[in-house]
Design a protein around this motif. Sequence first.
Motif, PDB file in Angstrom:
ATOM      1  N   SER A   1       0.641  -1.315  -0.065  1.00 18.75           N
ATOM      2  CA  SER A   1       0.093   0.047  -0.180  1.00 18.75           C
ATOM      3  C   SER A   1       1.001   1.218  -0.072  1.00 18.75           C
ATOM      4  O   SER A   1       2.076   1.224   0.121  1.00 18.75           O
ATOM      5  CB  SER A   1      -0.847  -0.058   1.283  1.00 18.75           C
ATOM      6  OG  SER A   1      -0.040  -0.338   2.241  1.00 18.75           O
TER       7      SER A   1
ATOM      8  N   THR B   1       2.196   4.653  -2.107  1.00 19.51           N
ATOM      9  CA  THR B   1       2.302   5.070  -3.555  1.00 19.51           C
ATOM     10  C   THR B   1       3.440   4.880  -4.187  1.00 19.51           C
ATOM     11  O   THR B   1       3.854   5.542  -5.058  1.00 19.51           O
ATOM     12  CB  THR B   1       2.027   6.616  -3.578  1.00 19.51           C
ATOM     13  OG1 THR B   1       3.042   7.273  -2.414  1.00 19.51           O
ATOM     14  CG2 THR B   1       0.709   7.225  -2.998  1.00 19.51           C
TER      15      THR B   1
ATOM     16  N   ILE C   1       2.684   2.620 -10.267  1.00 15.36           N
ATOM     17  CA  ILE C   1       2.328   1.541 -10.813  1.00 15.36           C
ATOM     18  C   ILE C   1       3.151   1.205 -11.980  1.00 15.36           C
ATOM     19  O   ILE C   1       2.928  -0.017 -12.265  1.00 15.36           O
ATOM     20  CB  ILE C   1       0.815   1.783 -11.124  1.00 15.36           C
ATOM     21  CG1 ILE C   1      -0.155   0.614 -11.427  1.00 15.36           C
ATOM     22  CG2 ILE C   1       0.594   2.693 -12.429  1.00 15.36           C
ATOM     23  CD1 ILE C   1      -0.422  -0.494 -10.115  1.00 15.36           C
TER      24      ILE C   1
ATOM     25  N   MET D   1      -0.617  -7.249  -5.225  1.00 17.78           N
ATOM     26  CA  MET D   1      -0.577  -6.071  -4.741  1.00 17.78           C
ATOM     27  C   MET D   1      -1.515  -6.043  -3.400  1.00 17.78           C
ATOM     28  O   MET D   1      -2.520  -6.687  -3.476  1.00 17.78           O
ATOM     29  CB  MET D   1      -0.988  -5.019  -5.540  1.00 17.78           C
ATOM     30  CG  MET D   1      -0.171  -4.971  -6.948  1.00 17.78           C
ATOM     31  SD  MET D   1      -0.298  -3.448  -8.029  1.00 17.78           S
ATOM     32  CE  MET D   1      -2.114  -3.556  -8.380  1.00 17.78           C
TER      33      MET D   1
ATOM     34  N   ARG E   1      -4.280  -1.584  -3.208  1.00 19.30           N
ATOM     35  CA  ARG E   1      -4.036  -0.955  -4.573  1.00 19.30           C
ATOM     36  C   ARG E   1      -5.272  -0.908  -5.442  1.00 19.30           C
ATOM     37  O   ARG E   1      -6.007  -1.851  -5.222  1.00 19.30           O
ATOM     38  CB  ARG E   1      -2.986  -1.304  -5.211  1.00 19.30           C
ATOM     39  CG  ARG E   1      -1.497  -1.352  -4.357  1.00 19.30           C
ATOM     40  CD  ARG E   1      -0.981   0.005  -4.279  1.00 19.30           C
ATOM     41  NE  ARG E   1      -0.681   0.844  -5.217  1.00 19.30           N
ATOM     42  CZ  ARG E   1       0.549   1.167  -5.579  1.00 19.30           C
ATOM     43  NH1 ARG E   1       1.346   0.715  -5.002  1.00 19.30           N
ATOM     44  NH2 ARG E   1       0.629   1.947  -6.742  1.00 19.30           N
TER      45      ARG E   1
ATOM     46  N   VAL F   1      -4.993  -8.563  -6.535  1.00 18.27           N
ATOM     47  CA  VAL F   1      -4.799  -7.634  -5.619  1.00 18.27           C
ATOM     48  C   VAL F   1      -5.693  -7.875  -4.491  1.00 18.27           C
ATOM     49  O   VAL F   1      -6.787  -8.647  -4.355  1.00 18.27           O
ATOM     50  CB  VAL F   1      -5.585  -6.288  -6.063  1.00 18.27           C
ATOM     51  CG1 VAL F   1      -5.653  -5.160  -4.848  1.00 18.27           C
ATOM     52  CG2 VAL F   1      -4.992  -5.941  -7.504  1.00 18.27           C
TER      53      VAL F   1
ATOM     54  N   ASN G   1      -7.404  -6.263  -0.899  1.00 21.19           N
ATOM     55  CA  ASN G   1      -7.655  -4.877  -0.408  1.00 21.19           C
ATOM     56  C   ASN G   1      -8.246  -5.174   0.970  1.00 21.19           C
ATOM     57  O   ASN G   1      -9.260  -6.225   1.139  1.00 21.19           O
ATOM     58  CB  ASN G   1      -8.403  -4.101  -1.300  1.00 21.19           C
ATOM     59  CG  ASN G   1      -7.525  -3.567  -2.262  1.00 21.19           C
ATOM     60  OD1 ASN G   1      -6.540  -3.347  -2.231  1.00 21.19           O
ATOM     61  ND2 ASN G   1      -8.327  -3.158  -3.435  1.00 21.19           N
TER      62      ASN G   1
ATOM     63  N   THR H   1      -3.495   8.462  -1.439  1.00 19.12           N
ATOM     64  CA  THR H   1      -3.614   6.947  -1.732  1.00 19.12           C
ATOM     65  C   THR H   1      -4.730   6.380  -2.396  1.00 19.12           C
ATOM     66  O   THR H   1      -5.813   7.291  -2.182  1.00 19.12           O
ATOM     67  CB  THR H   1      -3.018   6.147  -0.784  1.00 19.12           C
ATOM     68  OG1 THR H   1      -3.742   5.954   0.178  1.00 19.12           O
ATOM     69  CG2 THR H   1      -1.615   6.745  -0.275  1.00 19.12           C
ATOM     70  N   TYR H   2      -4.649   5.251  -3.188  1.00 16.00           N
ATOM     71  CA  TYR H   2      -6.065   4.690  -3.404  1.00 16.00           C
ATOM     72  C   TYR H   2      -6.928   4.400  -2.166  1.00 16.00           C
ATOM     73  O   TYR H   2      -8.148   4.612  -2.196  1.00 16.00           O
ATOM     74  CB  TYR H   2      -5.561   3.309  -4.117  1.00 16.00           C
ATOM     75  CG  TYR H   2      -6.880   2.418  -4.289  1.00 16.00           C
ATOM     76  CD1 TYR H   2      -7.878   2.639  -5.324  1.00 16.00           C
ATOM     77  CD2 TYR H   2      -6.989   1.456  -3.432  1.00 16.00           C
ATOM     78  CE1 TYR H   2      -8.757   1.776  -5.572  1.00 16.00           C
ATOM     79  CE2 TYR H   2      -7.989   0.493  -3.495  1.00 16.00           C
ATOM     80  CZ  TYR H   2      -9.037   0.600  -4.525  1.00 16.00           C
ATOM     81  OH  TYR H   2     -10.172  -0.187  -4.807  1.00 16.00           O
TER      82      TYR H   2
END
Length: 342
Positions: free
Chosen positions: A130, A132, A135, A150, A153, A162, A164, A195-196
């Motif tokens: 996580s 930045t 990408i 990831m 993200r 991913v 999350n 961030t996302y």
Amino acid sequence: MSTDHPSGWITAADVARKAGVSRSAVSRTFTEGASVSPETREKVQRAAEALGYQVNMLARSMIQRQSNLVGVVVKGFDDPFLQSLLGPITHHLALRSLAPLLMDASEPAQLAKSLRHLLQYRIAGVILTSGTPPIQLAQEYLRLRVPVAMINRAPDLEGVDVVNSDHFEGGALAARTLLASGARKLVFLSSSRTTYSARVRGEGFVQALAAAVQRGEASLRHFDASGATYAGGFEAAQTLLADAQNRPDGVFCANDVLACGLVDGARRQYGLQVPADFQVIGFDDIPMAGLSAYGLTTLRQNVDALAESAVACLAERMAEPDMPSRTLQLPVALVTRATSRK
């Protein structure tokens, strides 16, 4: 006993001589799934233990053209949540006989050099954490056929898995908690360099408040701190809380360090008390949040589950590189402490 290596390291040839077996028998003994008789395996293991032999994984990686190393890409090491995540990642990699090789992506000028550094070790895969880290790193690894997983993200790369936390639901839960405890002047405190994860948390918070705001039962502002850090939160308090007439009575912070900075800023600059004067909810549940100085109400991410799932996804993709992309979403939990009212 003399060895075949000038450095004095015990080699497989030393073990073979002591055990009275071939060099290839030693190799098969220490290769998972290789065929070797129980008698030979026992002799080799006894000899290896007596000599203190350790498998040379770097040499093996050169032969197999792949190592047991997994690149773990981070952007700096000062984020407390990231610090809490690295231990579980290392643990779950070790359970699969894999080892982390850390890469700091905080310096853009060094990215190309760092990328080459990881690739020189013939890494088996990459976990992008996580924050930045750009990408473009993931895209470059994909181009080179290196498996990628990831954590926290945006799930927008084909061929990448991913994992999350449910940031949207966490933001919504923060909104519902503040409303239920009587807060009506609400603020989402984040950073312009977001961030996302922080962006999705804010979206969940805003959407959960939309009906109350539309009915005129609550107001909502988005305030950007100078950074999603303790200092950013402390500085934000000076502006956000200066006007007593328009002071918020409930603040949802994009992460815990921002929230702790805000709480300290409120106390030291204005003598305000939390939650008597206003309520604060953070996100992550880092160790700092549980200290008695803060007792921060927050949304807890399950760092062990994040790490375990990311490592499992990566291992599966290492075995089957062309499988479809997957996105896993793990629940978060509200941890109620002293900065919110019942």
